[in-house]
Design a protein around this motif. Structure first.
Motif, mmCIF file in Angstrom:
data_model
loop_
_atom_site.group_PDB
_atom_site.id
_atom_site.type_symbol
_atom_site.label_atom_id
_atom_site.label_comp_id
_atom_site.label_asym_id
_atom_site.label_seq_id
_atom_site.Cartn_x
_atom_site.Cartn_y
_atom_site.Cartn_z
ATOM 1 N N LEU A 179 47.193 58.780 41.920
ATOM 2 C CA LEU A 179 47.711 59.656 42.966
ATOM 3 C C LEU A 179 48.872 60.512 42.457
ATOM 4 O O LEU A 179 48.955 61.703 42.734
ATOM 5 N N ASP A 180 49.768 59.877 41.688
ATOM 6 C CA ASP A 180 51.007 60.551 41.301
ATOM 7 C C ASP A 180 50.900 61.366 40.018
ATOM 8 O O ASP A 180 51.642 62.309 39.818
ATOM 9 N N ARG A 181 50.000 60.941 39.124
ATOM 10 C CA ARG A 181 49.935 61.596 37.814
ATOM 11 C C ARG A 181 48.501 61.940 37.435
ATOM 12 O O ARG A 181 47.955 61.421 36.457
ATOM 13 N N PRO A 182 47.880 62.830 38.207
ATOM 14 C CA PRO A 182 46.506 63.213 37.860
ATOM 15 C C PRO A 182 46.482 63.864 36.475
ATOM 16 O O PRO A 182 47.440 64.525 36.076
ATOM 17 N N GLN A 183 45.394 63.627 35.750
ATOM 18 C CA GLN A 183 45.264 64.141 34.385
ATOM 19 C C GLN A 183 44.321 65.345 34.370
ATOM 20 O O GLN A 183 43.111 65.170 34.452
ATOM 21 N N PRO A 184 44.864 66.550 34.294
ATOM 22 C CA PRO A 184 43.995 67.735 34.306
ATOM 23 C C PRO A 184 43.048 67.718 33.111
ATOM 24 O O PRO A 184 43.480 67.471 31.984
ATOM 25 N N GLN A 185 41.766 67.972 33.353
ATOM 26 C CA GLN A 185 40.751 67.849 32.295
ATOM 27 C C GLN A 185 40.618 69.151 31.507
ATOM 28 O O GLN A 185 39.579 69.821 31.535
ATOM 29 N N LEU A 186 41.698 69.486 30.803
ATOM 30 C CA LEU A 186 41.757 70.774 30.106
ATOM 31 C C LEU A 186 40.785 70.854 28.937
ATOM 32 O O LEU A 186 40.110 71.867 28.754
#
Ligand code: ADP
Ligand code: MG
Length: 307
Positions: A179-186
């Protein structure tokens, strides 16, 4: 501490970016995009109590404010370059600012993204970030473009953030991080350029966001609910509840995309952590759940909407 002191102390960092001619400190930043690239630009606002629970740690707020924007850039296939930060704060709380800046720059540094300006005002806590990234000229991932017969793929686990939100303080740190630290799938987004037919990042729930791809592309989709990559913590829930969180929970910030079946092996080799396709694009408009008998049942769960 006045506004200028605040900016200098917490946000004004020397940036050495090839695309930045002038950063923080003047009336505007000056950028120099490469002539062989296009720029993707996006903006997202986070408001206390709506986009993050009151009491969320300052570092997590800073992290997430940038993460949701980088996720939008990932969904376009862009390589992030820089961002602007518009901050509304009830007061110049140094403990908050220190934590906020630490979380923000942790993610910015991890992806080599520079803060090049913004605005600071007094008001209810709200954070608005505008970010931009580079695309090879003429290329981008769009919501429109899904083709009948395409596989529908979900780039990561879903449902974890929604479960963390429900559990509140009882959530484990690992679950709470969804919830707090989503990992953008760059990396995935850039890897999908010239491979995927359509893509979106899942912010409002898989069903709703996949629905945007279907609408924009003028097609329909059928998904296999047993193939959904559920966050492992959802195993403790009953099936209906787990599916509702996975399909309508939101805040997952993984990519959902469609590709020609012939491309699947290539994607799977490049991104081995991705689970099997969750469905297929069909001609008939709408989103359906496929039964073993080939019957299509309309999917009734929908995602989060502000209005
Ligand atoms: P102006 O009055 O011309 O809008 P400001 O006084 O608002 O200028 O801002 C001064 C400089 O500080 C500008 O370069 C602006 O981009 C930058 N800035 C203001 N707030 C922030 C912030 N929260 N983060 C980063 N840079 C900021
Ligand atoms: Mg200003």
């Amino acid at each position: 501490m006045n506004e200028f002191e605040l900016i200098r102390r917490y946000f004004d960092r020397t940036v050495a970016g090839a695309h930045c001619v002038l950063g923080i400190g003047d009336d505007a930043a000056v950028l120099r995009p490469r002539s062989d690239e296009d720029l993707a630009v996006c903006s997202d606002t986070l408001i206390a109590g709506r986009h993050f629970p009151h009491g969320t740690r300052a570092a997590d707020i800073g992290y997430k404010a940038l993460a949701v924007n980088l996720s939008d850039l990932a969904a376009m296939g862009a390589r992030p370059l820089g961002f602007l930060l518009n901050l509304s704060l009830p007061e110049a709380d140094e403990v908050f600012l220190q934590g906020f800046a630490a979380g923000l720059f942790e993610l910015a540094d991890a992806h080599g993204v520079a803060l090049l300006g913004g605005d600071t005002t007094r008001g209810p806590l709200s954070i608005s970030i505008t970010a931009w990234g580079a695309l090879p000229r003429g290329e981008c991932l769009r919501r429109a473009g899904a083709q009948v017969g395409d596989l529908i793929v979900c780039g990561g686990n879903v449902g974890g953030a929604a479960l963390a939100l429900r559990q509140g303080d009882a959530a484990t740190p690992d679950l709470r991080a969804c919830l707090d630290r989503p990992q953008p799938q760059l990396a995935l987004g850039q890897g999908l350029l010239a491979r995927a037919h359509a893509a979106i990042d899942v912010s409002d729930g898989l069903a709703a966001d996949l629905g945007h791809i279907l609408d924009a592309s003028g097609v329909g989709g059928v998904i296999d609910q047993d193939a959904l990559p559920l966050h492992p913590a959802l195993a403790m829930l009953d099936r209906e509840d787990a599916l509702a969180l996975a399909l309508a929970g939101g805040d997952d910030y993984v990519l959902c995309f469609t590709i020609a079946e012939a491309r699947w092996d290539e994607i799977k080799t490049a991104f081995p952590e991705i689970s099997a396709p969750i469905g297929r694009i069909i001609e008939k408009p709408g989103l359906y759940v496929g039964g073993a008998d080939g019957k299509l049942d309309p999917l009734t769960i929908s995602g989060f909407r502000h209005f």
